[in-house]
Design an enzyme around this catalytic site. Structure first.
Site, mmCIF file in Angstrom:
data_model
loop_
_atom_site.group_PDB
_atom_site.id
_atom_site.type_symbol
_atom_site.label_atom_id
_atom_site.label_comp_id
_atom_site.label_asym_id
_atom_site.label_seq_id
_atom_site.Cartn_x
_atom_site.Cartn_y
_atom_site.Cartn_z
ATOM 1 N N ARG A 1 -20.152 -1.665 -12.001
ATOM 2 C CA ARG A 1 -20.027 -2.579 -10.857
ATOM 3 C C ARG A 1 -19.860 -1.764 -9.582
ATOM 4 O O ARG A 1 -19.619 -0.555 -9.627
ATOM 5 C CB ARG A 1 -18.816 -3.507 -11.041
ATOM 6 C CG ARG A 1 -17.491 -2.776 -11.109
ATOM 7 C CD ARG A 1 -16.288 -3.735 -11.109
ATOM 8 N NE ARG A 1 -15.035 -2.968 -11.054
ATOM 9 C CZ ARG A 1 -13.827 -3.503 -10.891
ATOM 10 N NH1 ARG A 1 -13.694 -4.821 -10.801
ATOM 11 N NH2 ARG A 1 -12.749 -2.755 -10.832
ATOM 12 N N ASN B 1 -9.192 -5.060 -3.238
ATOM 13 C CA ASN B 1 -10.451 -4.959 -3.975
ATOM 14 C C ASN B 1 -11.472 -5.796 -3.215
ATOM 15 O O ASN B 1 -11.442 -7.023 -3.244
ATOM 16 C CB ASN B 1 -10.258 -5.484 -5.404
ATOM 17 C CG ASN B 1 -11.439 -5.159 -6.301
ATOM 18 O OD1 ASN B 1 -12.511 -4.811 -5.810
ATOM 19 N ND2 ASN B 1 -11.257 -5.290 -7.610
ATOM 20 N N HIS C 1 -14.460 -7.321 -3.131
ATOM 21 C CA HIS C 1 -15.410 -7.700 -4.179
ATOM 22 C C HIS C 1 -16.841 -7.799 -3.645
ATOM 23 O O HIS C 1 -17.090 -8.394 -2.601
ATOM 24 C CB HIS C 1 -15.023 -9.046 -4.780
ATOM 25 C CG HIS C 1 -13.617 -9.102 -5.303
ATOM 26 N ND1 HIS C 1 -13.160 -8.292 -6.315
ATOM 27 C CD2 HIS C 1 -12.557 -9.878 -4.947
ATOM 28 C CE1 HIS C 1 -11.875 -8.581 -6.566
ATOM 29 N NE2 HIS C 1 -11.488 -9.527 -5.747
ATOM 30 N N GLN D 1 -6.533 0.017 -10.316
ATOM 31 C CA GLN D 1 -5.279 0.684 -10.674
ATOM 32 C C GLN D 1 -5.537 2.121 -11.162
ATOM 33 O O GLN D 1 -4.791 3.047 -10.820
ATOM 34 C CB GLN D 1 -4.546 -0.077 -11.791
ATOM 35 C CG GLN D 1 -3.869 -1.361 -11.365
ATOM 36 C CD GLN D 1 -4.755 -2.588 -11.474
ATOM 37 O OE1 GLN D 1 -5.982 -2.486 -11.349
ATOM 38 N NE2 GLN D 1 -4.157 -3.744 -11.697
ATOM 39 N N LYS E 1 9.550 -1.719 21.256
ATOM 40 C CA LYS E 1 8.261 -2.013 21.865
ATOM 41 C C LYS E 1 7.167 -1.633 20.875
ATOM 42 O O LYS E 1 7.176 -0.529 20.322
ATOM 43 C CB LYS E 1 8.096 -1.190 23.147
ATOM 44 C CG LYS E 1 7.016 -1.714 24.088
ATOM 45 C CD LYS E 1 7.440 -3.020 24.731
ATOM 46 C CE LYS E 1 6.979 -3.185 26.155
ATOM 47 N NZ LYS E 1 7.694 -4.316 26.808
ATOM 48 N N THR F 1 12.830 -2.640 26.440
ATOM 49 C CA THR F 1 11.635 -2.163 25.742
ATOM 50 C C THR F 1 10.608 -1.641 26.744
ATOM 51 O O THR F 1 9.806 -0.767 26.406
ATOM 52 C CB THR F 1 11.033 -3.281 24.860
ATOM 53 O OG1 THR F 1 10.550 -4.347 25.689
ATOM 54 C CG2 THR F 1 12.059 -3.815 23.876
ATOM 55 N N ASP F 2 10.645 -2.130 27.965
ATOM 56 C CA ASP F 2 9.780 -1.581 29.007
ATOM 57 C C ASP F 2 10.099 -0.113 29.265
ATOM 58 O O ASP F 2 9.206 0.702 29.499
ATOM 59 C CB ASP F 2 9.945 -2.401 30.288
ATOM 60 C CG ASP F 2 8.957 -2.004 31.355
ATOM 61 O OD1 ASP F 2 7.769 -2.381 31.232
ATOM 62 O OD2 ASP F 2 9.346 -1.290 32.309
ATOM 63 N N PHE G 1 -14.953 -2.619 -15.473
ATOM 64 C CA PHE G 1 -13.760 -3.457 -15.656
ATOM 65 C C PHE G 1 -13.947 -4.254 -16.935
ATOM 66 O O PHE G 1 -14.691 -5.244 -16.973
ATOM 67 C CB PHE G 1 -13.516 -4.363 -14.446
ATOM 68 C CG PHE G 1 -12.182 -5.069 -14.495
ATOM 69 C CD1 PHE G 1 -11.003 -4.366 -14.709
ATOM 70 C CD2 PHE G 1 -12.103 -6.446 -14.338
ATOM 71 C CE1 PHE G 1 -9.772 -5.017 -14.766
ATOM 72 C CE2 PHE G 1 -10.869 -7.108 -14.385
ATOM 73 C CZ PHE G 1 -9.715 -6.387 -14.595
#
Lengths: 282, 282, 282, 282
Positions: A175, A244, A246, A218, A12, A57-58, A158
């Site tokens: 940036r 990322n 942006h 990274q 569940k 699952t109940d 970068f």
């Protein structure tokens, strides 16, 4: 054909649990989404529709609520262990139980400068995570965080990447870097002080994100993982998934305007996706 | 500490591509969301922020668009192979490329009983999937479908399961069964007739879902997998993830009304989750 | 037929703008989603496809970015006024401009006990709202908040309501009350101290939610509106939309367990929805 | 202060109802999300917390299920009328009831070339809409469609618009046009043949979208509204909300490639938003 049943599990998911603990007038809340998954000998359920070995699952859902009433919730790692042990005990032919918990974060309100006893504000989309995998021979506890959205307006570069015929991206030494941290760490023992480890690891992630002079996602990822390992002796490895997010510098040149890192366009698609595991060195 | 970098990959996700092919006045469209992920020797990018070996994820995005222009899109499995081979060729220290494609489905409109040449209607949330994983030694192609939402109003039972102290679910020999099929199958060769295999596998899933007398989601899952293998010789295994989208019988007894499977309450949380692989027997 | 064009507007929605202001090393960020809508004489654009009077929505987007660079963002109400006045000036046949702004909230990080100069954490789904509607004769400013999710574990009752043949809900003198506050208030003047009004109104909402002994969502709604008007002389009315985010008491009786407001099931569907305006009395 | 209660309403939203009708072996399904809202004299509930006049929203939910069992669902407009009349009858001080219905669309499966009696596939995100507003003096029925996502790959232009200092968009005589149609029409009488009107209006929207040579979204909008009025005598006006789901031509020039309307980038933010009402001329 006559087919073979391979790896399988069932359970569940999306079990929503809100628990209130009271210490006099002061209330503490825990808001969880729990998933239970069982592995074991369930072949005939698949192949011939025989449910004799199936725990509904109940029933798993009912069990989660009953356990929360009987034992409380506490740290999600501990509640996960409690549930995993229960299901191993309840069904003899279950070989492995996986409990996955997302804890939704509520912040206690302050009114007139004082902490309120019983009113709370939802503190965003960040979730604390706990995963317990238990067999009859072993228990593994993982913990983590997801949707921890962070952004820095400088201190991120970068440059120096490959320029091939399809490369148009300009290099930048300054940036915006933004991500939604998903980090899951593995604990060396199931009886760690889970609340303290979680707090230390989360703080390590945030401290490094903020202060580390980043050459790439990274680069930041590795530094965050290294610092979690540094501050948390009970953690053996950290797995990251870092989108990322942006923020593109708006091009205002057509309007005769410069844009010295002032106006950005946040975008959702496409996004970089950086994934890695950082492990404690032998 | 001095940490070790474990498994890692990076790439661009959420690359949205819409391609129009023209056969005279008749237009064909392909609407894809593409993800590219690279594995290889990227250790110094993480540990010291050296990007010399990094192909920018922005470049990956550009490449997807350029490849679509140069080669067209065709079947998503083939476009995935094209991209995977390109990136292996483009970066010498990449050891593995993973291309993941979701194809969004558009149906050609009919106007006045005739197929329209250039107008389309979005046909729901169903996505065709293609995954290509390529190394310098091998290529693996997987295909599939997700968010294929199906429901049957009878022909589904759930009885004979374990009754433990937390079990309250009544048995039923007639219930609604609904799920959002996610099925991913592995192909034995990368040069299969991907369009035909996809069509045959998808039809097998639907036919079995509709007609199979179901004792449980597991039971239906296995039968669907078995039939895909039966109809598709190029498929070696099928992996399923099937949420049980519960439709609860409304309790109308307080109002003096019966409810012989007429009025149901669809729910989203919690949900059963059944996952298994069905493989071709040796 | 020959049809008549009724009320109409057009514009650009979903303009994502991230603005960085610098005070030495300390950066301030504003993260907005802006919508621009114009009304005026655009009949021939609709009826005969004549675009001579149409300002492209792409131009609106460009204008938002250029204005943010030229004038900064400041309070969103002020940025909205700036934009509204610009578009009234730019297109002579525009009769009304509507600017809608959602401000996404970022919290400055603290590292080592000190506020960080340039790193931020997203503080949840809560949005600050600003709406400016301007004609050549008048300007109206509204402000507000949405997705401000709050919960109290006690101090909320629901009793004494109508019992008709379809009523099964038990009365309760102690329940969880939770909602996602959407409140929009109208300002009596466009040159109010918008930052201060917003802060005072938001605090009023939270203070009353936390402390007011609630007989119903309606009861709390009115008390919140009354207190906003009490604390904010520049506000003339407050419009609320309050979903009742039900937390149902789990029924543990089948397991021999009581449940004195300890274990709850949060639900998303269905939900109560309470909407009302509270106005300053004449 | 002593505040005044302005316009107010309350009710239950998100009531999920799935109804199965049987004609021998052949099953028909209706999948609705219903919202009920009541207006009337609810002042003391707000001002002093007196719930004596409040019909619990939980009771509204129960009523919807009971009515579906007793009367069936039929066309959603008719089910809405049934509910509206019930609530006006049930609570004397209610002055106005608003019922809002979204009908989720399921398509009957075909297996082996034959329509299946009881298996269905969800046909996308498109919803049929019905709105009933009833007072003790009048009833208004509106109907419509939303999330009807359509796209044409040619037959759409955008030229001749204003060029101001912030305009950079190039004119085009051939572009992709895509939108998610939301259209709501008002019926002149509550006892119209609702199924037929809905089918005719929806077909009119699609036919015009596909074939109309479009100079802009506004131009298409008006033509669609005009044709709905032309084909549906019982409709008095149509209100549209049409997002312009931009598909941007990919810029492949940096790679030495042309792009004659072959490769596009679908975007979600920002988006144009065109809203207008088209009315039957006097």
């Amino acid at each position: 054909v006559s087919s073979t049943l391979g790896a399988n599990s069932y359970g569940k998911s999306g079990i929503r649990l809100f628990h209130v603990a009271r210490d006099g007038d002061r209330h503490e809340v825990a808001d969880l989404t729990v998933a239970v998954a069982l592995e074991g000998d369930f072949e005939t359920a698949h192949t011939v529709g025989d449910n004799a070995g199936i725990l509904a699952t109940d029933t798993m859902k009912n069990t989660v609520y009953a356990m929360a009433r009987t034992h409380g919730v506490g740290e999600p790692e501990e509640f996960g262990l409690l549930l995993a042990r229960h299901f191993l005990g309840a069904v003899a032919h279950v070989s492995r139980v996986r409990i996955s918990i997302q804890q939704h974060v509520w912040e206690r309100m302050s009114v007139g400068g004082h902490e309120h006893t019983h009113s709370f504000r939802k503190a965003g989309e960040e979730k604390r995570l706990a995963f317990v995998t238990a067999t009859r021979a072993s228990e593994t506890v993982e913990a983590g965080v997801e949707d921890l959205v962070v952004l820095k307006t400088t201190g991120s570069a970068f440059t120096g990447y490959i320029r091939d015929p399809f490369t148009t991206l300009p290099e930048t030494t300054d940036r915006i870097m933004a991500t939604a941290i998903r980090a899951v760490w593995t604990l060396s023992r199931s009886d760690a002080d889970h609340g303290s480890v979680f707090a230390a690891a989360r703080t390590a992630l945030l401290d490094v994100f903020a202060d580390h002079p980043s050459e790439s996602v990274q680069h930041t990822l590795y530094a965050m993982g290294d610092e979690v390992l540094n501050r948390c002796p009970d953690v053996t490895e950290v797995r990251f998934s870092l989108p990322n997010k942006h923020h593109l510098l708006a091009n205002l040149a057509p309007f005769g305007l410069d844009n010295p890192n002032v106006v950005f366009v946040p975008t959702t698609e496409p996004y970089g996706l950086i994934e890695a595991t950082v492990r404690r060195a032998e």
